[in-house]
Design a protein around this motif. Structure first.
Motif, PDB file in Angstrom:
ATOM      1  N   ASN A   1     -18.452   9.779   4.090  1.00  0.00           N
ATOM      2  CA  ASN A   1     -17.465  10.734   4.580  1.00  0.00           C
ATOM      3  C   ASN A   1     -17.621  10.900   6.093  1.00  0.00           C
ATOM      4  OD1 ASN A   1     -15.577  12.725   4.855  1.00  0.00           O
ATOM      5  ND2 ASN A   1     -16.615  14.229   3.568  1.00  0.00           N
ATOM      6  N   PRO A   2     -17.055   9.989   6.862  1.00  0.00           N
ATOM      7  CA  PRO A   2     -17.252  10.002   8.315  1.00  0.00           C
ATOM      8  C   PRO A   2     -16.811  11.310   8.985  1.00  0.00           C
ATOM      9  CG  PRO A   2     -16.132   7.991   7.638  1.00  0.00           C
ATOM     10  CD  PRO A   2     -16.224   8.881   6.434  1.00  0.00           C
ATOM     11  N   ALA A   3     -15.778  11.938   8.471  1.00  0.00           N
ATOM     12  CA  ALA A   3     -15.269  13.160   9.102  1.00  0.00           C
ATOM     13  C   ALA A   3     -16.199  14.344   8.903  1.00  0.00           C
ATOM     14  CB  ALA A   3     -13.894  13.491   8.539  1.00  0.00           C
ATOM     15  N   SER A   4     -17.074  14.284   7.908  1.00  0.00           N
ATOM     16  CA  SER A   4     -17.944  15.433   7.627  1.00  0.00           C
ATOM     17  C   SER A   4     -18.885  15.741   8.787  1.00  0.00           C
ATOM     18  CB  SER A   4     -18.755  15.198   6.354  1.00  0.00           C
ATOM     19  OG  SER A   4     -19.664  14.137   6.523  1.00  0.00           O
ATOM     20  N   LEU A   5     -19.406  14.751   9.435  1.00  0.00           N
ATOM     21  CA  LEU A   5     -20.308  14.977  10.561  1.00  0.00           C
ATOM     22  C   LEU A   5     -19.546  15.263  11.850  1.00  0.00           C
ATOM     23  CD1 LEU A   5     -23.013  12.268   9.849  1.00  0.00           C
ATOM     24  CD2 LEU A   5     -23.191  14.718   9.491  1.00  0.00           C
ATOM     25  N   ASP A   6     -18.361  14.699  11.980  1.00  0.00           N
ATOM     26  CA  ASP A   6     -17.561  14.925  13.179  1.00  0.00           C
ATOM     27  C   ASP A   6     -17.095  16.377  13.278  1.00  0.00           C
ATOM     28  OD1 ASP A   6     -17.861  12.280  13.856  1.00  0.00           O
ATOM     29  OD2 ASP A   6     -15.939  11.651  12.999  1.00  0.00           O
ATOM     30  N   SER A   7     -16.917  17.017  12.129  1.00  0.00           N
ATOM     31  CA  SER A   7     -16.425  18.390  12.131  1.00  0.00           C
ATOM     32  C   SER A   7     -17.435  19.365  12.729  1.00  0.00           C
ATOM     33  CB  SER A   7     -16.050  18.821  10.710  1.00  0.00           C
ATOM     34  OG  SER A   7     -17.200  18.837   9.892  1.00  0.00           O
ATOM     35  N   PHE A   8     -18.725  19.003  12.738  1.00  0.00           N
ATOM     36  CA  PHE A   8     -19.741  19.897  13.294  1.00  0.00           C
ATOM     37  C   PHE A   8     -19.896  19.746  14.801  1.00  0.00           C
ATOM     38  CE2 PHE A   8     -21.270  19.460   8.852  1.00  0.00           C
ATOM     39  CZ  PHE A   8     -21.138  20.789   8.500  1.00  0.00           C
ATOM     40  N   LYS A   9     -19.320  18.727  15.376  1.00  0.00           N
ATOM     41  CA  LYS A   9     -19.370  18.478  16.818  1.00  0.00           C
ATOM     42  C   LYS A   9     -20.809  18.426  17.352  1.00  0.00           C
ATOM     43  CE  LYS A   9     -14.790  19.424  17.768  1.00  0.00           C
ATOM     44  NZ  LYS A   9     -14.080  18.563  16.887  1.00  0.00           N
ATOM     45  N   ILE A  10     -21.701  17.799  16.585  1.00  0.00           N
ATOM     46  CA  ILE A  10     -23.076  17.606  17.036  1.00  0.00           C
ATOM     47  C   ILE A  10     -23.447  16.144  16.848  1.00  0.00           C
ATOM     48  CG2 ILE A  10     -23.861  19.954  16.535  1.00  0.00           C
ATOM     49  CD1 ILE A  10     -25.216  18.782  13.999  1.00  0.00           C
ATOM     50  N   ASN A  11     -24.421  15.711  17.601  1.00  0.00           N
ATOM     51  CA  ASN A  11     -24.953  14.366  17.439  1.00  0.00           C
ATOM     52  C   ASN A  11     -26.070  14.456  16.400  1.00  0.00           C
ATOM     53  OD1 ASN A  11     -26.275  11.922  17.581  1.00  0.00           O
ATOM     54  ND2 ASN A  11     -26.126  11.781  19.803  1.00  0.00           N
ATOM     55  N   ALA A  12     -25.771  14.064  15.170  1.00  0.00           N
ATOM     56  CA  ALA A  12     -26.722  14.230  14.068  1.00  0.00           C
ATOM     57  C   ALA A  12     -28.003  13.428  14.279  1.00  0.00           C
ATOM     58  CB  ALA A  12     -26.053  13.853  12.753  1.00  0.00           C
ATOM     59  N   SER A  13     -27.904  12.227  14.831  1.00  0.00           N
ATOM     60  CA  SER A  13     -29.106  11.427  15.091  1.00  0.00           C
ATOM     61  C   SER A  13     -30.017  12.132  16.087  1.00  0.00           C
ATOM     62  CB  SER A  13     -28.735  10.049  15.631  1.00  0.00           C
ATOM     63  OG  SER A  13     -27.998   9.327  14.685  1.00  0.00           O
ATOM     64  N   ALA A  14     -29.422  12.696  17.125  1.00  0.00           N
ATOM     65  CA  ALA A  14     -30.212  13.434  18.114  1.00  0.00           C
ATOM     66  C   ALA A  14     -30.858  14.660  17.476  1.00  0.00           C
ATOM     67  CB  ALA A  14     -29.335  13.850  19.294  1.00  0.00           C
ATOM     68  N   PHE A  15     -30.139  15.289  16.552  1.00  0.00           N
ATOM     69  CA  PHE A  15     -30.692  16.451  15.853  1.00  0.00           C
ATOM     70  C   PHE A  15     -31.928  16.062  15.048  1.00  0.00           C
ATOM     71  CE2 PHE A  15     -31.007  18.985  11.966  1.00  0.00           C
ATOM     72  CZ  PHE A  15     -31.192  20.248  12.512  1.00  0.00           C
ATOM     73  N   ILE A  16     -31.863  14.932  14.363  1.00  0.00           N
ATOM     74  CA  ILE A  16     -33.002  14.475  13.552  1.00  0.00           C
ATOM     75  C   ILE A  16     -34.195  14.162  14.451  1.00  0.00           C
ATOM     76  CG2 ILE A  16     -33.846  12.588  12.101  1.00  0.00           C
ATOM     77  CD1 ILE A  16     -31.074  12.658  10.741  1.00  0.00           C
ATOM     78  N   LEU A  17     -33.958  13.490  15.563  1.00  0.00           N
ATOM     79  CA  LEU A  17     -35.061  13.184  16.480  1.00  0.00           C
ATOM     80  C   LEU A  17     -35.658  14.463  17.058  1.00  0.00           C
ATOM     81  CD1 LEU A  17     -33.662  10.024  18.281  1.00  0.00           C
ATOM     82  CD2 LEU A  17     -35.340  10.137  16.434  1.00  0.00           C
ATOM     83  N   LYS A  18     -34.797  15.433  17.342  1.00  0.00           N
ATOM     84  CA  LYS A  18     -35.280  16.717  17.860  1.00  0.00           C
ATOM     85  C   LYS A  18     -36.115  17.423  16.798  1.00  0.00           C
ATOM     86  CE  LYS A  18     -33.647  20.914  20.114  1.00  0.00           C
ATOM     87  NZ  LYS A  18     -32.465  21.675  20.551  1.00  0.00           N
ATOM     88  N   LYS A  19     -35.716  17.294  15.551  1.00  0.00           N
ATOM     89  CA  LYS A  19     -36.459  17.903  14.440  1.00  0.00           C
ATOM     90  C   LYS A  19     -37.915  17.440  14.437  1.00  0.00           C
ATOM     91  CE  LYS A  19     -36.607  17.557   9.385  1.00  0.00           C
ATOM     92  NZ  LYS A  19     -35.913  17.021   8.197  1.00  0.00           N
ATOM     93  N   TYR A  20     -38.130  16.173  14.760  1.00  0.00           N
ATOM     94  CA  TYR A  20     -39.479  15.603  14.782  1.00  0.00           C
ATOM     95  C   TYR A  20     -40.107  15.621  16.175  1.00  0.00           C
ATOM     96  CZ  TYR A  20     -38.546  14.190  10.025  1.00  0.00           C
ATOM     97  OH  TYR A  20     -38.258  14.203   8.684  1.00  0.00           O
TER      98      TYR A  20
END
Length: 140
Positions: free
Chosen positions: A52-71
């Motif tokens: 579901n490509p639109a699901s991540l776009d709706s949050f207007k965040i870079n999810a990969s960057a979020f995961i790296l920031k998490k760690y």
């Protein structure tokens, strides 16, 4: 003297096996277990993007960057570590096998939960039908 030379040669051979095909160990080496966790999270993220490509776009965040920031890892550090671990085929393969096992366990959990939810939904429909038929019987 010969024993000493053989020991030195053996030690050098042992060290050469650990150099990951000439890729130097990164300054900030990410622990293998943490690297597996990052790879797992990124795999889940990719699956979400694919399904579901639109699901991540709706949050207007870079999810990969979020995961790296998490760690607490930056993208360059992750790339250097990924390159380092990938240079050792067997190690990288074992890391991906761990990721796959976790993903398969998640699929099993999701399938089990879906079956439970289906049973609950069917039970609820049956209760509604029974209640509706009881109400019409008492009205007549």
């Amino acid at each position: 003297m010969i024993k000493h030379c053989i020991s030195v040669i053996f030690f050098l051979l042992l060290l050469s096996c650990k150099d990951h095909n000439g890729i130097p160990e990164p300054e900030k080496l990410i622990e293998k277990g943490v690297m597996v966790d990052i790879m797992y999270d990124l795999s889940v993220l990719e699956a979400i993007k694919y399904q579901n490509p639109a699901s991540l776009d709706s949050f207007k965040i870079n999810a990969s960057a979020f995961i790296l920031k998490k760690y607490k890892v930056d993208s360059i550090q992750y790339m250097k570590n990924n390159k380092y671990y990938a240079a050792d085929d067997e190690l990288y393969k074992s890391m991906f096998e761990k990721v796959i096992k976790r993903l398969e366990a998640d699929v099993k959990k999701a399938e089990t939960q879906a079956k439970i939810d289906d049973k609950k939904a069917k039970s609820k429909k049956n209760k509604i039908k029974t209640a509706a038929s009881t109400d019409t019987a008492t009205v007549n």
